[in-house]
Design a protein around this motif. Structure first.
Motif, PDB file in Angstrom:
ATOM      1  N   ASN A   1       0.806  -1.222   0.000  1.00 18.50           N
ATOM      2  CA  ASN A   1       0.000   0.000   0.000  1.00 18.50           C
ATOM      3  C   ASN A   1       0.839   1.271   0.000  1.00 18.50           C
ATOM      4  O   ASN A   1       0.450   2.274  -0.591  1.00 18.50           O
ATOM      5  CB  ASN A   1      -0.945   0.031   1.204  1.00 18.50           C
ATOM      6  CG  ASN A   1      -2.094  -0.926   1.044  1.00 18.50           C
ATOM      7  OD1 ASN A   1      -2.374  -1.403  -0.051  1.00 18.50           O
ATOM      8  ND2 ASN A   1      -2.754  -1.226   2.144  1.00 18.50           N
ATOM      9  N   ILE A   2       1.987   1.266   0.690  1.00 14.66           N
ATOM     10  CA  ILE A   2       2.767   2.505   0.781  1.00 14.66           C
ATOM     11  C   ILE A   2       4.189   2.390   0.240  1.00 14.66           C
ATOM     12  O   ILE A   2       4.805   3.405  -0.071  1.00 14.66           O
ATOM     13  CB  ILE A   2       2.819   3.039   2.237  1.00 14.66           C
ATOM     14  CG1 ILE A   2       3.488   2.029   3.162  1.00 14.66           C
ATOM     15  CG2 ILE A   2       1.428   3.406   2.719  1.00 14.66           C
ATOM     16  CD1 ILE A   2       3.810   2.571   4.536  1.00 14.66           C
ATOM     17  N   LEU A   3       4.742   1.179   0.152  1.00 10.02           N
ATOM     18  CA  LEU A   3       6.126   1.021  -0.288  1.00 10.02           C
ATOM     19  C   LEU A   3       6.192   0.727  -1.781  1.00 10.02           C
ATOM     20  O   LEU A   3       5.323   0.053  -2.331  1.00 10.02           O
ATOM     21  CB  LEU A   3       6.805  -0.115   0.483  1.00 10.02           C
ATOM     22  CG  LEU A   3       6.913   0.076   1.998  1.00 10.02           C
ATOM     23  CD1 LEU A   3       7.491  -1.173   2.643  1.00 10.02           C
ATOM     24  CD2 LEU A   3       7.767   1.295   2.315  1.00 10.02           C
ATOM     25  N   THR A   4       7.235   1.215  -2.414  1.00  9.79           N
ATOM     26  CA  THR A   4       7.441   0.911  -3.829  1.00  9.79           C
ATOM     27  C   THR A   4       7.946  -0.528  -3.969  1.00  9.79           C
ATOM     28  O   THR A   4       8.302  -1.178  -2.984  1.00  9.79           O
ATOM     29  CB  THR A   4       8.437   1.894  -4.459  1.00  9.79           C
ATOM     30  OG1 THR A   4       9.702   1.746  -3.816  1.00  9.79           O
ATOM     31  CG2 THR A   4       7.942   3.334  -4.326  1.00  9.79           C
TER      32      THR A   4
END
Length: 156
Positions: free
Chosen positions: A81-84
């Protein structure tokens, strides 16, 4: 000196160095690290040696004695959801035999791991170091590593 992937016959040398690392941590934080135990059973260590996602690189002398190692782990967070999705090569542990320090074996191991990561298209290389291990912190800083995040605690 040669640096290569670890094989099963390297286990006694790896275990010797794992114990040295354990004692550095135990002496620095006896509240957290036990003394006189093994980090891995022989079965666990054999599985790691065979795992291509967790390569162990060893520096060996002409008689194939293990002088140092670097335990590495492939990391990637696909569709987080938030990390590449970048691929990271995490150095879980890097150690040089305490009797062989000062011969630049650690730097050669580190450079080998960096080269491996570049050749295999990793985005970055990360590791954790305990703040009680000042010599390791100085070594990694001299290698050009910078803090990515800081773990903090309050002992209650």
């Amino acid at each position: 000196m040669n640096i290569r992937r670890a094989v099963i016959s390297d286990m006694p040398g790896i275990n010797k160095l794992l114990n040295q690392v354990l004692m550095v941590h135990h002496n620095g934080r006896p509240d957290l690290f036990k003394a006189n135990v093994k980090k891995y059973t022989d079965e666990e260590l054999a599985e790691i040696i065979e795992n291509d996602q967790k390569p162990i690189f060893v520096a060996v002398d002409d008689s194939d004695e293990v002088l140092g190692y670097a335990f590495c782990v492939y990391q990637q967070h696909i569709n987080d959801n938030i990390l590449t999705d970048v691929r990271t090569l995490y150095i879980d542990d890097l150690c040089v035999d305490e009797d062989k320090r000062g011969l630049h074996i650690g730097k050669q191991l580190y450079d080998y791991v960096v080269d491996f990561a570049k050749k295999n298209d990793f985005y970055n290389l990360t590791l954790n170091v305990w703040s009680c291990n000042e010599s390791a912190m100085k070594f990694y800083q001299a290698c050009g590593l910078v803090p990515q995040k800081v773990g903090m605690e309050k002992i209650l």
